[in-house]
Design an enzyme around this catalytic site. Structure first.
Site, PDB file in Angstrom:
ATOM      1  N   GLY A   9       0.829  -1.194   0.000  1.00 11.70           N
ATOM      2  CA  GLY A   9       0.000   0.000   0.000  1.00 11.70           C
ATOM      3  C   GLY A   9       0.867   1.249   0.000  1.00 11.70           C
ATOM      4  O   GLY A   9       0.357   2.359   0.081  1.00 11.70           O
ATOM      5  N   ASP A  66       8.684  -6.302   3.556  1.00  9.42           N
ATOM      6  CA  ASP A  66       8.541  -5.819   4.923  1.00  9.42           C
ATOM      7  C   ASP A  66       9.869  -5.223   5.353  1.00  9.42           C
ATOM      8  O   ASP A  66      10.905  -5.873   5.256  1.00  9.42           O
ATOM      9  CB  ASP A  66       8.101  -6.945   5.865  1.00  9.42           C
ATOM     10  N   SER A  67       9.822  -3.979   5.786  1.00 14.77           N
ATOM     11  CA  SER A  67      11.057  -3.259   6.084  1.00 14.77           C
ATOM     12  C   SER A  67      11.033  -2.681   7.484  1.00 14.77           C
ATOM     13  O   SER A  67       9.971  -2.483   8.071  1.00 14.77           O
ATOM     14  CB  SER A  67      11.249  -2.113   5.084  1.00 14.77           C
ATOM     15  N   ASP A 145      14.132   8.011   5.910  1.00 12.09           N
ATOM     16  CA  ASP A 145      15.261   8.440   5.064  1.00 12.09           C
ATOM     17  C   ASP A 145      15.976   9.712   5.557  1.00 12.09           C
ATOM     18  O   ASP A 145      17.204   9.764   5.539  1.00 12.09           O
ATOM     19  CB  ASP A 145      14.816   8.623   3.605  1.00 12.09           C
TER      20      ASP A 145
HETATM   21  P1  ITT Z   1       3.264  -2.105   3.013  1.00 13.69           P
HETATM   22  O1  ITT Z   1       1.894  -1.799   2.534  1.00 13.69           O
HETATM   23  O2  ITT Z   1       4.184  -2.558   1.935  1.00 13.69           O
HETATM   24  O3  ITT Z   1       3.304  -3.031   4.227  1.00 13.69           O
HETATM   25  P2  ITT Z   1       4.303  -0.136   4.897  1.00 13.69           P
HETATM   26  O4  ITT Z   1       4.586   1.329   4.731  1.00 13.69           O
HETATM   27  O5  ITT Z   1       3.352  -0.553   5.969  1.00 13.69           O
HETATM   28  O6  ITT Z   1       3.868  -0.689   3.466  1.00 13.69           O
HETATM   29  P3  ITT Z   1       6.576  -1.474   6.222  1.00 13.69           P
HETATM   30  O7  ITT Z   1       5.762  -1.960   7.362  1.00 13.69           O
HETATM   31  O8  ITT Z   1       7.493  -2.436   5.559  1.00 13.69           O
HETATM   32  O9  ITT Z   1       5.687  -0.870   5.065  1.00 13.69           O
HETATM   33  O10 ITT Z   1       7.432  -0.218   6.604  1.00 13.69           O
HETATM   34  C1  ITT Z   1       7.850   0.047   7.908  1.00 13.69           C
HETATM   35  C2  ITT Z   1       8.116   1.504   8.090  1.00 13.69           C
HETATM   36  O11 ITT Z   1       9.415   1.786   7.607  1.00 13.69           O
HETATM   37  C3  ITT Z   1       7.163   2.450   7.401  1.00 13.69           C
HETATM   38  O12 ITT Z   1       6.883   3.495   8.292  1.00 13.69           O
HETATM   39  C4  ITT Z   1       7.941   2.939   6.184  1.00 13.69           C
HETATM   40  O13 ITT Z   1       7.592   4.266   5.841  1.00 13.69           O
HETATM   41  C5  ITT Z   1       9.374   2.845   6.680  1.00 13.69           C
HETATM   42  N1  ITT Z   1      10.259   2.503   5.584  1.00 13.69           N
HETATM   43  C6  ITT Z   1      10.245   1.367   4.842  1.00 13.69           C
HETATM   44  N2  ITT Z   1      11.174   1.411   3.889  1.00 13.69           N
HETATM   45  C7  ITT Z   1      11.810   2.592   4.025  1.00 13.69           C
HETATM   46  C8  ITT Z   1      12.841   3.237   3.327  1.00 13.69           C
HETATM   47  O14 ITT Z   1      13.426   2.676   2.274  1.00 13.69           O
HETATM   48  N3  ITT Z   1      13.214   4.446   3.732  1.00 13.69           N
HETATM   49  C9  ITT Z   1      12.643   5.054   4.778  1.00 13.69           C
HETATM   50  N4  ITT Z   1      11.642   4.522   5.495  1.00 13.69           N
HETATM   51  C10 ITT Z   1      11.215   3.304   5.117  1.00 13.69           C
END
Ligand code: ITT
Length: 185
Positions: A9, A66-67, A145
């Site tokens: 999303g 998932d990050s 970031d």
């Molecule tokens: P999905 O729908 O893909 O799950 P999400 O935004 O919920 O999207 P995550 O749970 O993986 O995704 O992300 C965890 C948090 O880390 C979320 O607040 C993101 O904005 C942040 N995040 C993920 N990747 C990032 C990046 O490359 N740089 C900065 N912040 C990041």
């Protein structure tokens, strides 16, 4: 061109995925499939679960991402709770939490999950090690970031092309693409 269906999303992740995987010959299309948030301590479990859930539900191959950012002096917090912390605290309060801390080491991590309908999910992990800055810097990117420092610049100061070359997401997605090349199916 081979297509990869990406259940997310987050439009920023989608844009980055299109560039990263586009460079190695894949087209990326977004899927609308919100999977239940699993309470788990590691990104691998969450990512594998999400990929399987969406693949079975939509009856097609699915990639998820998932990050999280793991701050060493906070024992890895926020890690899998990064989304919650961004939504409820934000970067300013994270910086406040880090006031006076000399160990500012942090690891940014992405786990790509991939699954085929009825199959076992696979995961591909990408990481980048940096530090938490003392103030927000830069207007590029999203989320954490502006406070993630890597070799003197925050990810917020890098354009997408430069970020993708070194980022957690770039590393994870390129690993996944390499595996797809070799995958006999
Ligand atoms: P999905 O729908 O893909 O799950 P999400 O935004 O919920 O999207 P995550 O749970 O993986 O995704 O992300 C965890 C948090 O880390 C979320 O607040 C993101 O904005 C942040 N995040 C993920 N990747 C990032 C990046 O490359 N740089 C900065 N912040 C990041």
């Amino acid at each position: 061109m081979h297509k990869i269906y990406f259940a997310t999303g987050n439009p920023n992740k989608l844009r980055e995925a299109k560039n990263i995987l586009g460079e190695v010959g894949y087209e990326v299309e977004q899927l609308d499939c919100e999977y239940p948030e699993l309470q788990a301590d590691d990104l691998e479990t969450i990512s594998a679960y999400g990929a399987r859930w969406c693949a079975d539900r939509l009856d097609r191959d699915v990639m998820v991402d998932d990050s999280g950012i793991f701050i060493e002096t906070l024992n890895g917090f926020p890690g899998p709770y990064s989304r919650y912390v961004e939504d409820h605290l934000g970067n300013r309060k994270v910086l406040k939490l880090m006031e006076g801390e000399t160990n500012r080491r942090a690891v940014f991590s992405t786990v790509v999950g991939f699954c085929r309908p009825g199959g076992e999910p696979r995961t591909f992990t990408g990481e980048v090690v940096g530090t938490i800055s003392f103030e927000e810097r830069g207007t590029h990117g999203f989320g954490y970031d502006p406070i993630f420092l890597y070799e003197g610049r925050t990810f917020g100061e890098l354009d997408d092309f430069k970020k993708n070359r070194i980022s957690h997401r770039g590393n994870a997605m390129r690993k996944f693409a390499q595996w797809l090349e070799l995958d006999p199916r």
